[in-house]
Enzyme design. Sequence first.
Site, short mmCIF file in Angstrom:
data_model
loop_
_atom_site.label_atom_id
_atom_site.label_comp_id
_atom_site.label_asym_id
_atom_site.label_seq_id
_atom_site.Cartn_x
_atom_site.Cartn_y
_atom_site.Cartn_z
N ALA A 8 0.85 -1.21 0.00
CA ALA A 8 0.00 0.00 0.00
C ALA A 8 0.87 1.24 0.00
O ALA A 8 0.47 2.30 0.46
CB ALA A 8 -0.93 -0.02 1.22
N ALA A 10 3.71 3.83 -2.25
CA ALA A 10 3.49 4.86 -3.26
C ALA A 10 2.79 4.30 -4.51
O ALA A 10 1.76 4.82 -4.94
CB ALA A 10 4.84 5.48 -3.62
N GLY A 12 1.39 1.19 -5.02
CA GLY A 12 0.16 0.43 -4.72
C GLY A 12 -1.02 1.36 -4.48
O GLY A 12 -2.12 1.14 -5.02
N ARG A 88 17.68 -1.13 -10.76
CA ARG A 88 16.55 -1.97 -10.32
C ARG A 88 17.06 -3.35 -9.89
O ARG A 88 16.50 -3.97 -8.98
CB ARG A 88 15.54 -2.10 -11.46
CG ARG A 88 14.87 -0.78 -11.85
CD ARG A 88 13.98 -0.96 -13.07
NE ARG A 88 13.27 0.26 -13.46
CZ ARG A 88 13.72 1.16 -14.33
NH1 ARG A 88 14.89 1.01 -14.90
NH2 ARG A 88 12.98 2.20 -14.65
N VAL A 118 4.76 -5.98 -10.32
CA VAL A 118 5.31 -4.62 -10.50
C VAL A 118 6.68 -4.49 -9.81
O VAL A 118 7.56 -3.78 -10.29
CB VAL A 118 4.31 -3.56 -9.94
CG1 VAL A 118 4.84 -2.15 -10.14
CG2 VAL A 118 2.94 -3.71 -10.59
N SER A 119 6.85 -5.18 -8.69
CA SER A 119 8.09 -5.06 -7.90
C SER A 119 9.32 -5.32 -8.77
O SER A 119 9.31 -6.20 -9.63
CB SER A 119 8.07 -6.07 -6.74
OG SER A 119 6.86 -5.98 -6.03
N ASP A 148 7.09 2.42 -19.49
CA ASP A 148 8.20 2.90 -20.33
C ASP A 148 7.66 3.52 -21.63
O ASP A 148 8.20 4.51 -22.12
CB ASP A 148 9.17 1.76 -20.63
CG ASP A 148 9.80 1.20 -19.36
OD1 ASP A 148 9.93 1.96 -18.39
OD2 ASP A 148 10.13 -0.01 -19.33
N ARG A 151 6.38 6.95 -20.93
CA ARG A 151 7.52 7.88 -20.82
C ARG A 151 8.10 8.19 -22.19
O ARG A 151 8.53 9.31 -22.45
CB ARG A 151 8.59 7.28 -19.89
CG ARG A 151 8.12 7.28 -18.45
CD ARG A 151 9.11 6.63 -17.50
NE ARG A 151 8.69 6.84 -16.13
CZ ARG A 151 9.06 6.08 -15.10
NH1 ARG A 151 9.86 5.04 -15.30
NH2 ARG A 151 8.64 6.35 -13.88
N HIS A 175 12.77 -4.33 -18.48
CA HIS A 175 12.46 -3.08 -17.78
C HIS A 175 13.68 -2.64 -16.97
O HIS A 175 13.72 -2.77 -15.75
CB HIS A 175 11.23 -3.29 -16.89
CG HIS A 175 10.83 -2.08 -16.11
ND1 HIS A 175 10.48 -0.89 -16.71
CD2 HIS A 175 10.73 -1.85 -14.77
CE1 HIS A 175 10.19 -0.01 -15.78
NE2 HIS A 175 10.33 -0.56 -14.60
#
Length: 306
Positions: A8, A10, A12, A88, A118-119, A148, A151, A175
């Site tokens: 929960a 930023a 999420g 990452r 997403v992680s 991406d 962006r 990614h």
Amino acid sequence: MKVTVVGAGAVGASCAEYIAIKNFASEVVLVDIKEGFAEGKAMDLMQTASLNGFDTKITGATNDYSKTAGSDIAVITSGIPRKPGMTREELIGINAGIVKSVSESLVKHSPDVILIVVSNPMDTMTYLAHKVTGLPKNRIIGMGGALDSARFKYRLAEALEAPISDVDGMVIGGHSDKGMVPLTRLATRNSVPASEFLSEERLDEVLQATKVGGATLTGLLGTSAWYAPGAAVSGLVQAIACDQKKIFPCSTLLDGEYGLSDLCIGVPVVLGRNGIEKIVEINLSDAEKAAMQASAEGVKATNALI
Ligand code: NAI
């Protein structure tokens, strides 16, 4: 349509907010390991319902997966984000353990769920989710390319001095700053190739700015971004929930497509009620094929760390 969002923080919370505002899901359950955090975010978001005009019911739970039972879609955003100067890939040590346990808990309570990972490092975390859950490949989707590409379109519109709605473009590949493959050759302004308006040099500047898009924001914010990531995830969730059959570049398990196998990496897919309904194989130039190959080698090197 019940959607769970784990983490929960930023990204999420932003994702839950966009899902609610779009008003297509009956229920969103936020889960976090921090005591009371998901409940607090859910309550705060619910208090925007009358202001923003949505009927989606948002609830929170501290690490209680019984509340997620029967989810149609679950989004995994739990884990640490990068700080300025980090890649990452450096997050893998902590995030692999989190993604493993969260995926197992989600599938235990929702055996028919479609997972959106997403992680970060996202391609490797998507591959890990496959390994630990054994779900069919259409039901595990990694989100990176949608962000991406957004962006990329932002940078293209800036260079073209055009409204973003007139611009189209797609980013495939891994990614990561090095692994992304923005398809400048296929970028368009209102169906006209962007190369008709921009020099090769300017297009290359757009490509480079896209690749470091996340790092640029991390430098400015001191942590990674959340509005565009949350909006990108909500777009994927909506395409599945509403059976839209839209095309997004997503990380998916490849089995020979694009000449690649046994890894998850970003390629265009059709998203509908069954998750990934089709992998779209586009004809790449020799340079794009070589960039995809190099990107895949980078992803495989990170996969070897799990
Ligand atoms: P954040 O730190 O704001 O939120 C992460 C949340 O996960 C925290 O609230 C934390 O308590 C929670 N958490 C940690 N372990 C957990 C567990 N075992 N179970 C449940 N919750 C747990 O981080 P932020 O900015 O939301 O980023 C989340 C992840 O998403 C990071 O790994 C980041 O790198 C990644 N990310 C990926 C993007 C993509 O395009 N794939 C874009 C942006 C971020």
